[in-house]
Design a protein around this motif. Structure first.
Motif, PDB file in Angstrom:
ATOM      1  N   TYR A  74      45.193  43.098  38.781  1.00 28.87           N
ATOM      2  CA  TYR A  74      44.189  42.483  37.914  1.00 28.87           C
ATOM      3  C   TYR A  74      42.825  43.122  38.138  1.00 28.87           C
ATOM      4  O   TYR A  74      42.106  43.430  37.191  1.00 28.87           O
ATOM      5  CB  TYR A  74      44.146  40.975  38.177  1.00 28.87           C
ATOM      6  CG  TYR A  74      43.234  40.204  37.265  1.00 28.87           C
ATOM      7  CD1 TYR A  74      43.515  40.080  35.910  1.00 28.87           C
ATOM      8  CD2 TYR A  74      42.099  39.582  37.760  1.00 28.87           C
ATOM      9  CE1 TYR A  74      42.689  39.345  35.071  1.00 28.87           C
ATOM     10  CE2 TYR A  74      41.261  38.851  36.925  1.00 28.87           C
ATOM     11  CZ  TYR A  74      41.565  38.737  35.586  1.00 28.87           C
ATOM     12  OH  TYR A  74      40.737  38.021  34.752  1.00 28.87           O
TER      13      TYR A  74
ATOM     14  N   ILE B  90      47.754  44.511  31.779  1.00 29.32           N
ATOM     15  CA  ILE B  90      47.572  44.048  33.157  1.00 29.32           C
ATOM     16  C   ILE B  90      48.906  44.074  33.893  1.00 29.32           C
ATOM     17  O   ILE B  90      48.980  44.503  35.046  1.00 29.32           O
ATOM     18  CB  ILE B  90      46.936  42.641  33.180  1.00 29.32           C
ATOM     19  CG1 ILE B  90      45.513  42.705  32.605  1.00 29.32           C
ATOM     20  CG2 ILE B  90      46.918  42.079  34.598  1.00 29.32           C
ATOM     21  CD1 ILE B  90      44.902  41.345  32.306  1.00 29.32           C
TER      22      ILE B  90
ATOM     23  N   ALA C 232      36.383  39.271  36.114  1.00 27.12           N
ATOM     24  CA  ALA C 232      37.633  39.143  36.860  1.00 27.12           C
ATOM     25  C   ALA C 232      37.368  38.551  38.243  1.00 27.12           C
ATOM     26  O   ALA C 232      38.061  37.630  38.681  1.00 27.12           O
ATOM     27  CB  ALA C 232      38.321  40.500  36.976  1.00 27.12           C
TER      28      ALA C 232
ATOM     29  N   GLN D 289      35.179  43.668  35.246  1.00 20.71           N
ATOM     30  CA  GLN D 289      35.511  43.403  36.637  1.00 20.71           C
ATOM     31  C   GLN D 289      34.678  42.253  37.189  1.00 20.71           C
ATOM     32  O   GLN D 289      35.169  41.453  37.971  1.00 20.71           O
ATOM     33  CB  GLN D 289      35.340  44.644  37.500  1.00 20.71           C
ATOM     34  CG  GLN D 289      35.935  44.428  38.889  1.00 20.71           C
ATOM     35  CD  GLN D 289      35.870  45.660  39.721  1.00 20.71           C
ATOM     36  OE1 GLN D 289      34.814  45.972  40.255  1.00 20.71           O
ATOM     37  NE2 GLN D 289      36.967  46.359  39.822  1.00 20.71           N
TER      38      GLN D 289
ATOM     39  N   LEU E 202      45.209  33.812  34.939  1.00 21.55           N
ATOM     40  CA  LEU E 202      44.156  34.822  34.838  1.00 21.55           C
ATOM     41  C   LEU E 202      43.951  35.318  33.409  1.00 21.55           C
ATOM     42  O   LEU E 202      42.839  35.693  33.040  1.00 21.55           O
ATOM     43  CB  LEU E 202      44.453  36.002  35.770  1.00 21.55           C
ATOM     44  CG  LEU E 202      44.408  35.682  37.268  1.00 21.55           C
ATOM     45  CD1 LEU E 202      44.867  36.891  38.075  1.00 21.55           C
ATOM     46  CD2 LEU E 202      43.024  35.242  37.699  1.00 21.55           C
TER      47      LEU E 202
ATOM     48  N   SER F 119      40.765  45.714  35.328  1.00 26.27           N
ATOM     49  CA  SER F 119      39.513  45.167  34.787  1.00 26.27           C
ATOM     50  C   SER F 119      38.387  46.182  34.950  1.00 26.27           C
ATOM     51  O   SER F 119      37.737  46.230  35.989  1.00 26.27           O
ATOM     52  CB  SER F 119      39.148  43.867  35.514  1.00 26.27           C
ATOM     53  OG  SER F 119      40.182  42.934  35.405  1.00 26.27           O
TER      54      SER F 119
END
Length: 87
Positions: free
Chosen positions: A53, A30, A65, A62, A14, A57
């Protein structure tokens, strides 16, 4: 706190799109959020990584993400309420 192998691997995947110069600082932030989400005394799981996560974000990040999680074939159905809360 211990991390499950698949949780650590998912986190590494990620953060891989983050530019190399910013990655260590972003990963640290994170990880902090993931540890807040994880239940004390238990190992960090893939579920904890996904929740942390999402929470780590903010705003426009986001959307990225979510797109990255979908690209990783993560079912976001269990996290719909969390996504709504953090919009």
């Amino acid at each position: 706190m211990e991390w499950n192998t698949d949780a650590k691997e998912l986190l590494d995947e990620l953060v891989s799109p983050i530019p190399i110069f910013a990655r260590p600082m972003a990963k640290k932030g994170i990880e902090k959020k993931i540890i807040e989400v994880a239940e004390e005394g238990s190992a960090v799981t893939k579920d904890d990584v996904i929740k942390g996560y999402i929470l780590a974000s903010p705003g426009k990040m986001q959307q990225r993400a979510v797109a990255l999680l979908k690209a990783k074939k993560v079912d976001l159905t269990p996290y719909e309420d969390l996504l709504e809360e953090t919009k």
